[in-house]
Design a protein around this motif. Structure first.
Motif, PDB file in Angstrom:
ATOM      1  N   ILE A  60       0.804  -1.164   0.004  1.00  0.00           N
ATOM      2  CA  ILE A  60      -0.005  -0.104  -0.064  1.00  0.00           C
ATOM      3  C   ILE A  60       0.955   1.346   0.018  1.00  0.00           C
ATOM      4  N   LEU A  61       0.646   2.234  -0.971  1.00  0.00           N
ATOM      5  CA  LEU A  61       1.379   3.456  -1.171  1.00  0.00           C
ATOM      6  C   LEU A  61       0.386   4.437  -0.657  1.00  0.00           C
ATOM      7  N   ILE A  62       0.837   5.238   0.252  1.00  0.00           N
ATOM      8  CA  ILE A  62       0.118   6.474   0.575  1.00  0.00           C
ATOM      9  C   ILE A  62       1.091   7.650  -0.153  1.00  0.00           C
ATOM     10  N   GLY A  63       0.804   8.139  -1.087  1.00  0.00           N
ATOM     11  CA  GLY A  63       1.677   8.813  -2.030  1.00  0.00           C
ATOM     12  C   GLY A  63       1.904  10.302  -1.712  1.00  0.00           C
ATOM     13  N   LEU A  64       3.143  10.847  -2.034  1.00  0.00           N
ATOM     14  CA  LEU A  64       3.316  12.081  -1.905  1.00  0.00           C
ATOM     15  C   LEU A  64       3.485  12.799  -3.365  1.00  0.00           C
ATOM     16  N   PRO A  65       3.154  14.173  -3.366  1.00  0.00           N
ATOM     17  CA  PRO A  65       3.390  14.727  -4.482  1.00  0.00           C
ATOM     18  C   PRO A  65       4.907  14.820  -4.949  1.00  0.00           C
ATOM     19  N   SER A  66       5.362  15.223  -6.156  1.00  0.00           N
ATOM     20  CA  SER A  66       6.788  15.208  -6.386  1.00  0.00           C
ATOM     21  C   SER A  66       7.649  16.224  -5.664  1.00  0.00           C
ATOM     22  N   ASP A  67       6.948  17.272  -5.333  1.00  0.00           N
ATOM     23  CA  ASP A  67       7.693  18.400  -4.420  1.00  0.00           C
ATOM     24  C   ASP A  67       6.837  18.788  -3.338  1.00  0.00           C
ATOM     25  N   PRO A  68       6.833  17.662  -2.363  1.00  0.00           N
ATOM     26  CA  PRO A  68       5.944  17.789  -1.052  1.00  0.00           C
ATOM     27  C   PRO A  68       6.246  19.075  -0.041  1.00  0.00           C
ATOM     28  N   THR A  69       5.412  19.774   0.498  1.00  0.00           N
ATOM     29  CA  THR A  69       5.447  20.633   1.479  1.00  0.00           C
ATOM     30  C   THR A  69       5.569  19.798   2.858  1.00  0.00           C
ATOM     31  N   PRO A  70       6.196  20.637   4.011  1.00  0.00           N
ATOM     32  CA  PRO A  70       6.060  19.929   5.293  1.00  0.00           C
ATOM     33  C   PRO A  70       4.628  19.459   5.631  1.00  0.00           C
ATOM     34  N   GLU A  71       3.446  20.363   5.182  1.00  0.00           N
ATOM     35  CA  GLU A  71       2.220  20.088   5.543  1.00  0.00           C
ATOM     36  C   GLU A  71       1.839  18.688   4.885  1.00  0.00           C
ATOM     37  N   ASP A  72       2.107  18.625   3.753  1.00  0.00           N
ATOM     38  CA  ASP A  72       1.749  17.531   2.785  1.00  0.00           C
ATOM     39  C   ASP A  72       2.305  16.097   3.534  1.00  0.00           C
ATOM     40  N   ILE A  73       3.609  16.335   4.009  1.00  0.00           N
ATOM     41  CA  ILE A  73       4.169  15.053   4.435  1.00  0.00           C
ATOM     42  C   ILE A  73       3.606  14.812   5.767  1.00  0.00           C
ATOM     43  N   GLU A  74       3.198  15.719   6.508  1.00  0.00           N
ATOM     44  CA  GLU A  74       2.467  15.492   7.920  1.00  0.00           C
ATOM     45  C   GLU A  74       1.124  14.766   7.643  1.00  0.00           C
ATOM     46  N   ASN A  75       0.466  15.170   6.823  1.00  0.00           N
ATOM     47  CA  ASN A  75      -0.842  14.826   6.322  1.00  0.00           C
ATOM     48  C   ASN A  75      -0.751  13.663   6.119  1.00  0.00           C
ATOM     49  N   GLU A  76      -0.084  13.148   5.165  1.00  0.00           N
ATOM     50  CA  GLU A  76       0.012  11.749   4.312  1.00  0.00           C
ATOM     51  C   GLU A  76       0.485  10.703   5.395  1.00  0.00           C
ATOM     52  N   ARG A  77       1.543  11.524   6.261  1.00  0.00           N
ATOM     53  CA  ARG A  77       1.951  10.375   7.394  1.00  0.00           C
ATOM     54  C   ARG A  77       0.781  10.115   8.231  1.00  0.00           C
ATOM     55  N   GLY A  78       0.085  11.107   8.707  1.00  0.00           N
ATOM     56  CA  GLY A  78      -1.238  10.886   9.307  1.00  0.00           C
ATOM     57  C   GLY A  78      -2.226   9.781   8.665  1.00  0.00           C
ATOM     58  N   ARG A  79      -2.466   9.796   7.193  1.00  0.00           N
ATOM     59  CA  ARG A  79      -3.281   8.837   6.598  1.00  0.00           C
ATOM     60  C   ARG A  79      -2.639   7.554   6.751  1.00  0.00           C
ATOM     61  N   ALA A  80      -1.349   7.462   6.445  1.00  0.00           N
ATOM     62  CA  ALA A  80      -0.745   5.969   6.537  1.00  0.00           C
ATOM     63  C   ALA A  80      -0.616   5.505   8.092  1.00  0.00           C
ATOM     64  N   ASN A  81      -0.551   6.182   9.113  1.00  0.00           N
ATOM     65  CA  ASN A  81      -0.723   5.744  10.341  1.00  0.00           C
ATOM     66  C   ASN A  81      -2.090   5.138  10.903  1.00  0.00           C
ATOM     67  N   LYS A  82      -3.081   5.843   9.958  1.00  0.00           N
ATOM     68  CA  LYS A  82      -4.431   5.638  10.081  1.00  0.00           C
ATOM     69  C   LYS A  82      -4.647   4.158   9.379  1.00  0.00           C
ATOM     70  N   VAL A  83      -4.125   4.021   8.249  1.00  0.00           N
ATOM     71  CA  VAL A  83      -4.091   2.783   7.475  1.00  0.00           C
ATOM     72  C   VAL A  83      -3.565   1.768   8.251  1.00  0.00           C
ATOM     73  N   MET A  84      -2.519   1.833   8.854  1.00  0.00           N
ATOM     74  CA  MET A  84      -1.730   0.898   9.650  1.00  0.00           C
ATOM     75  C   MET A  84      -2.552   0.297  11.071  1.00  0.00           C
ATOM     76  N   GLU A  85      -3.217   1.266  11.721  1.00  0.00           N
ATOM     77  CA  GLU A  85      -4.077   1.028  12.557  1.00  0.00           C
ATOM     78  C   GLU A  85      -5.183   0.157  12.451  1.00  0.00           C
ATOM     79  N   LEU A  86      -5.847   0.552  11.106  1.00  0.00           N
ATOM     80  CA  LEU A  86      -6.939  -0.061  10.478  1.00  0.00           C
ATOM     81  C   LEU A  86      -6.632  -1.739  10.330  1.00  0.00           C
ATOM     82  N   LEU A  87      -5.445  -1.765   9.692  1.00  0.00           N
ATOM     83  CA  LEU A  87      -4.759  -3.115   9.354  1.00  0.00           C
ATOM     84  C   LEU A  87      -4.637  -4.084  10.618  1.00  0.00           C
ATOM     85  N   ASN A  88      -3.965  -3.308  11.675  1.00  0.00           N
ATOM     86  CA  ASN A  88      -3.571  -4.047  12.913  1.00  0.00           C
ATOM     87  C   ASN A  88      -4.657  -4.454  13.673  1.00  0.00           C
TER      88      ASN A  88
END
Length: 430
Positions: free
Chosen positions: A179-207
């Motif tokens: 599963i890839l929670i993708g980032l744009p080619s030139d992400p901002t710090p806000e993009d990174i934090e938002n997608e990190r949050g999504r990835a953690n939420k996905v991991m929580e669902l899987l666990n």
């Protein structure tokens, strides 16, 4: 403006007869650069994914999420097909029919049985045929653009060969989900934090027991999202380096991640693990004559030329090497009398590989078509490759190439998608 007018025209209504009911033409769902994705294409892909899910016993997310993923895949396909047109990449009807026949044969089917199975699934042969053509063209576009991004050093080959020696022949293979929670080619710090949050939420669902494949279809930005993130069986040396390091020492059913890369946040699941058995590889020594059809040389004429060469060769009237030097349009081999040398047949185009497989030593093929043109081939010899240093180096090179191809293919696709103009113009949910 011209493009918009054309699209509006395509979305217009037509009336048959003075009192006939009004029928709506196929609607444009998405504008993609200079092309469009039609609503019928979206619905066809969704239907295919649903049909495959039933066969595989796979759960799917809501229709809304499925539609989003289907549109994303069709956008990338549209971009690749537009690039193919600019590059002049085409697949001729003879080559297409030969490929389909080879595919059917590999599945133990005759062409009649293939037609029957397609009819049973409610798929017209013409539509299936054009989908195969599209897949072949997109494959050529991907290979042409990604190959130039790959560079493998002698030091990398040496290091991997040494590692393979340490591992021995019994190397582990992993059946991976991704599963890839993708980032744009030139992400901002806000993009990174938002997608990190999504990835953690996905991991929580899987666990908590959520179905991995269902979550992959719903959330992944990876190339295999609509297949439930299933990457198939991979040797650690053929995986992206990031994945290879992450799976080492892990057990079956392990969940791994999120792992950060330039593409985004990755989540892996090990569906299964198995030992890799030693496989002997057969090499072939062959030579060929290539004739390329053109505006002044038709496919039929190219084929007939090679048929005449074959007849004369069998009769001993002409020499293969001299004929190749004079007529072959493969510049790399013509000067050597058409000689290709010893090689693993897997390196050849599928049509060429298939033709050699059917030949006995010394036998000439019938003329056959590949994406490069018409070939007449002779199998000079066949041997089983031994476990020499050269073989190990070749294997190391191929594993490195496969790993880098997967990584660069994902990056190339992401860059192409980020640079594209995309506008969704029809969404039934709205």
């Amino acid at each position: 403006m011209k493009l918009k007018l054309a699209i509006l025209a395509m979305m217009a209504f037509v009336t048959f007869g003075s009192g006939a009911a009004t029928q709506e033409l196929d609607q444009v769902a998405v504008i993609v650069n200079q092309g469009v994705v039609l609503e019928s294409e979206v619905q066809d892909l969704i239907s295919t994914v649903k049909r495959n899910a039933v066969v595989n016993g796979q759960q799917l997310p809501s229709d809304r999420v499925l539609r989003t993923q289907a549109i994303e895949r069709l956008i990338v396909q549209s971009l690749q097909m537009q690039m193919a047109e600019r590059m002049g990449i085409q697949v001729s009807d003879p080559q297409l029919e030969q490929t389909i026949a080879n595919m059917a044969e590999s599945q133990g089917q005759s062409m009649d049985q293939l037609h029957a199975s397609l009819q049973q699934d409610g798929i017209s042969y013409d539509k299936y045929r054009e989908e195969v053509r599209k897949e072949l063209i997109m494959g050529e576009v991907r290979r042409a653009n990604v190959r130039r991004r790959i560079y493998i050093t002698p030091q990398e080959i040496e290091s991997l060969t040494k590692l393979m020696d340490e591992q021995g022949e019994e190397q582990v293979e992993y059946h991976l989900g991704h599963i890839l929670i993708g980032l744009p080619s030139d992400p901002t710090p806000e993009d990174i934090e938002n997608e990190r949050g999504r990835a953690n939420k996905v991991m929580e669902l899987l666990n908590n027991g959520s179905d991995f494949k269902k979550i992959a279809v719903a959330s992944s930005g990876g190339a295999k999202a609509l297949e439930g993130g299933d990457m198939g069986w991979l040797n650690v040396n053929a995986m992206p380096t990031l994945f290879a390091e992450a799976v080492q020492g892990k057990e079956k059913d392990a969940l791994i991640g999120p792992i950060r890369s330039g593409a985004g946040f990755h989540i892996l699941k090990i569906f299964d693990i198995r030992g890799q058995q030693k496989v002997e590889v057969t090499q072939v020594k062959a030579r060929h004559i290539l004739i390329k059809p053109s505006v002044i040389l038709s496919d039929k004429k190219a084929e007939s030329m090679l048929l005449e060469f074959r007849k004369q060769l069998i009769a001993g009237e002409i020499d293969f090497a001299e004929t190749a030097k004079e007529y072959s349009e493969d510049p790399g081999t013509a000067i050597k009398g058409g000689e290709l040398g010893w090689a693993n047949p897997d390196i050849y185009a599928q049509a060429f590989k298939d033709a050699l497989e059917k030949l006995d030593k010394g036998e000439y093929s019938m003329p056959f078509r590949s994406q490069f043109g018409w070939h007449l081939a002779q199998l000079e010899d066949r041997r089983v490759e031994d476990a020499s240093e050269k073989r190990k180096q070749d294997k190391a090179y191929q594993l490195l190439f496969n790993r880098k191809f997967a990584e660069e293919s994902e990056a190339w696709t992401r860059e192409m998608r980020d640079e594209a103009y995309v506008e969704v113009v029809h969404n039934p949910a709205n």
